[in-house]
Design a protein around this motif. Structure first.
Motif, PDB file in Angstrom:
ATOM      1  N   ARG A  81       5.332  11.598   6.123  1.00  0.00           N
ATOM      2  CA  ARG A  81       6.099  12.403   5.169  1.00  0.00           C
ATOM      3  C   ARG A  81       5.497  12.355   3.760  1.00  0.00           C
ATOM      4  N   CYS A  82       4.320  11.785   3.643  1.00  0.00           N
ATOM      5  CA  CYS A  82       3.639  11.635   2.354  1.00  0.00           C
ATOM      6  C   CYS A  82       3.245  13.013   1.799  1.00  0.00           C
ATOM      7  N   PRO A  83       3.366  13.199   0.489  1.00  0.00           N
ATOM      8  CA  PRO A  83       2.995  14.505  -0.082  1.00  0.00           C
ATOM      9  C   PRO A  83       1.497  14.815  -0.011  1.00  0.00           C
ATOM     10  N   GLU A  84       0.644  13.790   0.081  1.00  0.00           N
ATOM     11  CA  GLU A  84      -0.797  14.045   0.132  1.00  0.00           C
ATOM     12  C   GLU A  84      -1.204  14.464   1.538  1.00  0.00           C
ATOM     13  N   VAL A  85      -1.782  15.652   1.654  1.00  0.00           N
ATOM     14  CA  VAL A  85      -2.169  16.176   2.960  1.00  0.00           C
ATOM     15  C   VAL A  85      -3.221  15.296   3.625  1.00  0.00           C
ATOM     16  N   SER A  86      -4.105  14.686   2.856  1.00  0.00           N
ATOM     17  CA  SER A  86      -5.131  13.823   3.449  1.00  0.00           C
ATOM     18  C   SER A  86      -4.507  12.626   4.160  1.00  0.00           C
TER      19      SER A  86
ATOM     20  N   GLY B 220       0.815  -1.209   0.000  1.00  0.00           N
ATOM     21  CA  GLY B 220       0.000   0.000   0.000  1.00  0.00           C
ATOM     22  C   GLY B 220       0.846   1.255   0.000  1.00  0.00           C
ATOM     23  N   LEU B 221       1.982   1.207   0.688  1.00  0.00           N
ATOM     24  CA  LEU B 221       2.875   2.358   0.719  1.00  0.00           C
ATOM     25  C   LEU B 221       3.443   2.657  -0.651  1.00  0.00           C
ATOM     26  N   SER B 222       3.734   1.618  -1.402  1.00  0.00           N
ATOM     27  CA  SER B 222       4.325   1.839  -2.712  1.00  0.00           C
ATOM     28  C   SER B 222       3.262   2.054  -3.800  1.00  0.00           C
ATOM     29  N   ALA B 223       2.011   1.886  -3.458  1.00  0.00           N
ATOM     30  CA  ALA B 223       0.938   2.091  -4.433  1.00  0.00           C
ATOM     31  C   ALA B 223       0.891   3.549  -4.852  1.00  0.00           C
ATOM     32  N   LYS B 224       0.439   3.773  -6.086  1.00  0.00           N
ATOM     33  CA  LYS B 224       0.387   5.138  -6.598  1.00  0.00           C
ATOM     34  C   LYS B 224      -0.853   5.876  -6.123  1.00  0.00           C
ATOM     35  N   GLU B 225      -1.809   5.173  -5.609  1.00  0.00           N
ATOM     36  CA  GLU B 225      -3.060   5.816  -5.236  1.00  0.00           C
ATOM     37  C   GLU B 225      -3.021   6.311  -3.796  1.00  0.00           C
ATOM     38  N   GLY B 226      -3.343   7.594  -3.638  1.00  0.00           N
ATOM     39  CA  GLY B 226      -3.376   8.193  -2.309  1.00  0.00           C
ATOM     40  C   GLY B 226      -4.428   7.554  -1.422  1.00  0.00           C
ATOM     41  N   ALA B 227      -5.503   7.061  -2.013  1.00  0.00           N
ATOM     42  CA  ALA B 227      -6.569   6.448  -1.225  1.00  0.00           C
ATOM     43  C   ALA B 227      -6.063   5.216  -0.477  1.00  0.00           C
ATOM     44  N   ALA B 228      -5.208   4.442  -1.114  1.00  0.00           N
ATOM     45  CA  ALA B 228      -4.648   3.253  -0.456  1.00  0.00           C
ATOM     46  C   ALA B 228      -3.760   3.665   0.712  1.00  0.00           C
ATOM     47  N   ARG B 229      -2.940   4.699   0.491  1.00  0.00           N
ATOM     48  CA  ARG B 229      -2.087   5.174   1.572  1.00  0.00           C
ATOM     49  C   ARG B 229      -2.930   5.741   2.713  1.00  0.00           C
ATOM     50  N   GLN B 230      -4.013   6.419   2.368  1.00  0.00           N
ATOM     51  CA  GLN B 230      -4.862   6.980   3.412  1.00  0.00           C
ATOM     52  C   GLN B 230      -5.505   5.870   4.248  1.00  0.00           C
ATOM     53  N   LEU B 231      -5.959   4.805   3.609  1.00  0.00           N
ATOM     54  CA  LEU B 231      -6.541   3.680   4.353  1.00  0.00           C
ATOM     55  C   LEU B 231      -5.536   3.086   5.325  1.00  0.00           C
TER      56      LEU B 231
END
Length: 156
Positions: free
Chosen positions: A36-41, A8-19
């Motif tokens: 340290r993820c670029p997506e604020v969410s 999930g960390l290496s996935a390109k989708e922010g939604a997966a990282r958010q989950l």
């Protein structure tokens, strides 16, 4: 679980990282990486996750996103060090969050009792952890009783 998290960390989708960031079972090192993820969410999700290590919250206390800093200021898991950082924030809502946090020390409340914004001083006066000597000083602050808050002015 760990391989799923790492994928999930290496996935390109922010939604997966958010989950993953929202998962209270996520390992601390994964939450550190997500902080340290670029997506604020994603960073916001890390900030409200009860499993997030205090050191991550301290780092996130310096984030450029004001909503994220506001969330951290109100978090029960935040360290005194992070609250100290946030007490000097330029944004009113962040400083009000620090005053409202039950972990805010009497020393920090004393410092915030001299804040330039009357709303912060008013919130300090209403905090049950504020030392009596600070309440005595605040009782002489005429603006606490005569100046409507910006919220009151917008309702008129």
């Amino acid at each position: 679980m760990r391989s799923v998290v790492l994928r999930g960390l290496s996935a390109k989708e922010g939604a997966a990282r958010q989950l993953i960031a929202e998962d209270s079972q996520a390992p601390a090192q994964i939450l550190e990486a997500l902080s340290r993820c670029p997506e604020v969410s994603v960073r916001r999700a890390v900030a409200v996750n009860p499993a997030t290590p205090p050191i991550c919250l301290r780092s996130l206390a310096k984030d450029s996103d004001v909503d994220l800093r506001r969330l951290i200021a109100r978090s029960r898991a935040v360290s005194c060090e992070a609250l100290d950082i946030l007490s000097g924030d330029t944004e009113l809502e962040v400083r009000l969050g620090v005053v409202a946090n039950p972990n805010t020390t009497a020393t920090l409340l004393t410092l915030l009792s001299r804040d330039q914004d009357v709303e912060v001083r008013r919130a300090v006066a209403g905090n049950s952890n504020t030392p009596p000597e600070v309440l005595e000083v605040l009782s002489h602050d005429c603006l606490l009783y005569t100046s409507p808050s910006p919220r009151d002015r917008t309702r008129s």
